[in-house]
Scaffold this motif. Structure first.
Motif, short mmCIF file in Angstrom:
data_model
loop_
_atom_site.label_atom_id
_atom_site.label_comp_id
_atom_site.label_asym_id
_atom_site.label_seq_id
_atom_site.Cartn_x
_atom_site.Cartn_y
_atom_site.Cartn_z
N LYS A 1 2.16 3.23 1.67
CA LYS A 1 1.85 2.49 2.36
C LYS A 1 1.55 0.67 2.46
O LYS A 1 1.54 0.21 2.70
CB LYS A 1 0.35 2.21 2.04
CG LYS A 1 -0.18 4.20 2.43
CD LYS A 1 -1.40 4.33 2.53
CE LYS A 1 -1.84 5.98 2.17
NZ LYS A 1 -3.51 6.32 2.10
N ASN A 2 3.05 0.72 1.19
CA ASN A 2 3.01 -0.94 1.22
C ASN A 2 2.18 -1.39 0.04
O ASN A 2 1.84 -2.91 -0.18
CB ASN A 2 3.45 -1.64 2.13
CG ASN A 2 5.14 -1.01 2.57
OD1 ASN A 2 6.16 -0.44 2.86
ND2 ASN A 2 5.77 -1.43 4.21
N GLN A 3 1.07 -1.20 0.11
CA GLN A 3 0.57 -1.71 -1.26
C GLN A 3 0.96 -1.98 -2.19
O GLN A 3 1.60 -0.97 -3.17
CB GLN A 3 -0.79 -0.53 -1.51
CG GLN A 3 -1.28 -0.40 0.11
CD GLN A 3 -2.63 0.44 -0.25
OE1 GLN A 3 -4.18 -0.05 -0.31
NE2 GLN A 3 -2.95 2.02 -0.61
N ARG B 1 2.47 -7.16 4.77
CA ARG B 1 3.04 -6.39 5.93
C ARG B 1 4.18 -7.42 6.75
O ARG B 1 4.48 -7.39 6.90
CB ARG B 1 1.40 -7.20 6.64
CG ARG B 1 0.66 -6.16 6.38
CD ARG B 1 -0.60 -6.31 7.01
NE ARG B 1 -2.01 -5.89 7.11
CZ ARG B 1 -2.31 -4.76 7.15
NH1 ARG B 1 -1.90 -3.59 7.48
NH2 ARG B 1 -3.62 -5.05 6.32
N ARG C 1 -4.16 -6.95 0.75
CA ARG C 1 -4.12 -4.89 -0.11
C ARG C 1 -2.43 -4.30 1.01
O ARG C 1 -1.76 -3.61 -0.24
CB ARG C 1 -4.78 -3.45 0.89
CG ARG C 1 -6.32 -4.31 0.09
CD ARG C 1 -7.38 -3.06 0.66
NE ARG C 1 -7.53 -1.53 0.02
CZ ARG C 1 -7.03 -1.30 -1.24
NH1 ARG C 1 -7.98 -2.58 -2.26
NH2 ARG C 1 -7.35 -0.10 -2.03
N LYS C 2 -2.47 -5.29 1.73
CA LYS C 2 -0.46 -4.20 2.03
C LYS C 2 0.01 -5.60 2.48
O LYS C 2 -0.22 -6.50 2.70
CB LYS C 2 -0.79 -3.63 3.39
CG LYS C 2 -0.75 -2.01 2.99
CD LYS C 2 -1.39 -1.37 4.56
CE LYS C 2 -1.55 0.00 4.58
NZ LYS C 2 -1.52 0.24 5.87
#
Length: 174
Positions: free
Chosen positions: A83-85, A54, A51-52
């Motif tokens: 959100k870096n998604q 990181r 999802r992200k």
């Protein structure tokens, strides 16, 4: 009122085809202007379990899955939300065996259209050597400058090889 309208009509007739100051004036029809709508078109989807994004490794894994095994350089843009998604991936240029010409306009277009907060760019090296070329570093600097103007952060530029990658940010080239 009729006298005024008559004078206007005569003036228009003069402009449309008669002589005015001993030169003939040609009436050019108006130019049609296209009314358009610019959209992103989803071609397909790719499931991303984390999802992200990181780390550069997460971005590498996603882009490698998307890119697959290609024999020429592909320049990829990974758009991210606040959100870096990941929101979308796009191949913005396919180059030759050892070169890909990239322009900031083409790289930032999917980011603008998808309302991305930031992007990660990547390209593969079919030679399987992850060392950045001087052109890779120069293009990255131009993209960062253009992104700053538009308010889109360029988080990293990855160089992908078959089993490894190089982060230009982690390498200090950004």
């Amino acid at each position: 009122m009729k006298v005024y309208e008559s004078q206007q009509t005569k003036q228009l007739e003069l402009l449309e085809g008669s002589f005015c100051m001993e030169k003939q004036i040609k009436v050019v029809p108006g130019k049609r202007v296209n009314i358009v709508q610019v959209k992103l078109v989803r071609e397909k989807t790719l499931l991303y379990k984390d999802r992200k994004i990181r780390s550069p490794r997460c971005a590498y894994d996603l882009i490698r899955d998307f890119l697959g095994d290609v024999d020429r350089e592909h320049f990829i843009v990974l758009c991210l939300d606040t959100k870096n998604q990941p929101t979308c991936l796009q191949v913005v240029h396919i180059g030759s065996l050892n070169a890909s010409i990239v322009h900031p306009r083409e790289v930032l277009k999917p980011a603008l259209l998808s309302n991305a907060a930031s992007i990660i760019v990547a390209h593969n090296h079919p030679s399987n050597v992850s060392d950045p070329s001087p052109e890779d570093i120069e293009v990255t600097k131009r993209l960062v400058q253009a992104g700053e103007i538009l308010g889109i952060d360029i988080l990293d530029h990855l160089i992908l090889c078959t089993d490894t990658f190089r982060s230009l940010k982690e390498s200090g080239c950004m």
